[in-house]
Design a protein around this motif. Structure first.
Motif: not given
Length: 86
Positions: A62-74
């Motif tokens: 649930h980190s900002y880095a994990a969120l950013a990676e999910r958004i980048r993937h989308l």
């Protein structure tokens, strides 16, 4: 903040706390159960380490880095699905 620091967390048994899946919950308003939870986490190194590991894993997911990676993937998927620009 405690989860982000990989600390064992003891919290009242509210749905939001249970949903975290990495918090040692005790029945709300039950002082004896709270005391037992504190003894469990502080009295057993293996229990404390297990709760701390759960906290660390939750924080990583649930980190900002994990969120950013999910958004980048989308966004990457959307660009690839839209095909080449003309």
């Amino acid at each position: 903040y405690a989860l982000a620091r990989g600390k064992a967390v003891i919290a009242s048994d509210l749905e939001a706390n249970r949903a975290l899946g990495c918090v040692r919950c005790f029945p709300t308003g039950d002082a004896e159960a709270l005391a037992a939870a504190i003894r469990e986490v502080t009295g057993s190194r293996s229990a404390r380490l297990a709760w701390e590991q759960s906290a660390t894993e939750y924080a990583a997911r649930h980190s900002y880095a994990a969120l950013a990676e999910r958004i980048r993937h989308l966004y990457t998927e959307m660009v690839l699905e839209s095909g080449p620009r003309r």
